[in-house]
Design an enzyme around this catalytic site. Structure first.
Site, PDB file in Angstrom:
ATOM      1  CB  THR A  93      -7.208   8.282   6.719  1.00 47.84           C
ATOM      2  OG1 THR A  93      -6.121   8.756   7.547  1.00 47.84           O
ATOM      3  CG2 THR A  93      -7.469   9.285   5.605  1.00 47.84           C
ATOM      4  CE  LYS A 117      -1.970  -1.478   3.738  1.00 47.86           C
ATOM      5  NZ  LYS A 117      -2.843  -1.773   4.905  1.00 47.86           N
ATOM      6  N   GLY A 157      -8.469   3.604  10.289  1.00 49.37           N
ATOM      7  CA  GLY A 157      -9.092   2.338   9.926  1.00 49.37           C
ATOM      8  C   GLY A 157      -8.937   1.918   8.482  1.00 49.37           C
ATOM      9  CB  THR A 158      -7.191   3.339   5.520  1.00 53.64           C
ATOM     10  OG1 THR A 158      -5.965   3.555   6.244  1.00 53.64           O
ATOM     11  CG2 THR A 158      -7.917   4.653   5.372  1.00 53.64           C
ATOM     12  N   GLY A 159      -6.402   0.569   6.810  1.00 57.22           N
ATOM     13  CA  GLY A 159      -5.762  -0.735   6.603  1.00 57.22           C
ATOM     14  C   GLY A 159      -6.676  -1.889   6.948  1.00 57.22           C
ATOM     15  CB  CYS A 160      -8.906  -2.489   9.864  1.00 55.50           C
ATOM     16  SG  CYS A 160      -7.721  -2.147  11.166  1.00 55.50           S
TER      17      CYS A 160
END
Length: 264
Positions: free
Chosen positions: A204, A173, A206-209
């Site tokens: 932003t 990412k 929580g984007t990875g989860c």
């Protein structure tokens, strides 16, 4: 029958990341979300004030309870905190016939450590080899491989370093780079460059989860990896665009944006 997806991750009391984000994502994407809680955090928009990992026996019991009775069509892992938890979860996943998305969570959005340094080798040698898709961000790539990404040209080198540990696919990412939000999906032979406009929105959390859960949801519905990741990227881009202020710090992405007919 609604596909079932199991998230194995930590709880975020603020509701923006972790188990809470995973279950919201799964609901939004039309799958049945189930959970194995690995840790409890005291967390809000300003950061992580405390974290307590659950005993390995409690994690194993939750997993067996769900998988042995209900079954799963896909699995997603997030915060695993310690080497003992990483190794136990990797063993459980290795014995389950379902695609698995591994989000090798190392630090929170605010820079708080969520993985013991002693657990890094277990992630490399136990968890990544059982992953269908690994989804590290640039900080996690550096933590796991020592490769520091400064530009898009470095993404291939980063992906190769992660793939060397055994996942079938990796999404590196590149959201922390300047310019468009670009991610590289590869299995070492084919490449998919996923680009999206960068939204001027600081909320932003929580984007990875959310991305990892979205990929797992699409895999559970039977999509091949490239299509699942592309659909997940589109969903996350919309969630970032709709992110909102919450508390005094970094607010969460909006997991329900598509349900309200919003445009990304």
């Amino acid at each position: 029958m609604i596909p079932g997806v199991l998230t194995v991750a930590g709880s975020d009391s603020g509701g923006g990341a972790g188990i809470q984000a995973d279950l919201k994502t799964m609901l939004a994407l039309g799958v049945h979300g189930m959970s194995v809680i690995t840790a409890v955090t005291a967390q809000n928009s300003l950061g992580v004030q405390g974290a307590w990992e659950l005993p390995v026996d409690a994690v194993r019991a939750q997993y067996r309870s769900v998988v042995d009775d209900i079954g799963v069509q896909a699995i997603k892992t997030g915060m695993l905190a310690s080497a003992e938890l990483v190794e136990a979860v990797a063993e459980l996943i290795g014995g389950t016939d379902a695609p698995t998305v591994v989000d090798p969570v190392g630090v929170s959005k605010h820079g708080d450590s969520l993985l013991a340094a002693s657990a890094l080798d277990s992630v490399r040698t136990k968890l990544l080899p059982v992953a269908t898709v690994a989804t590290p961000n640039l900080d996690e790539v550096a933590q796991l491989t020592g490769v520091h990404v400064e530009s898009e040209d470095d993404l291939r080198r980063a992906a190769a370093a992660v793939l060397a540990y055994g996942p079938r696919w990796v999404v590196v990412k590149g959201g922390h780079l300047s310019g468009d939000a670009v991610d590289l999906l590869t299995d070492g032979s084919e490449e998919h460059w996923l680009r999206a406009p960068r939204h001027d929105n600081r909320h932003t959390h929580g984007t990875g989860c959310t991305l990892a859960s979205a990929i797992a949801s699409q895999l559970a519905k039977g999509q091949p990896v490239p299509e699942a990741v592309a659909a997940a990227k589109e969903y996350v881009t919309g969630a970032i665009a709709a992110g909102f202020a919450l508390g005094g710090g970094i607010g969460p992405v909006d997991h329900g944006w598509a349900l309200r007919g919003c445009e990304p």
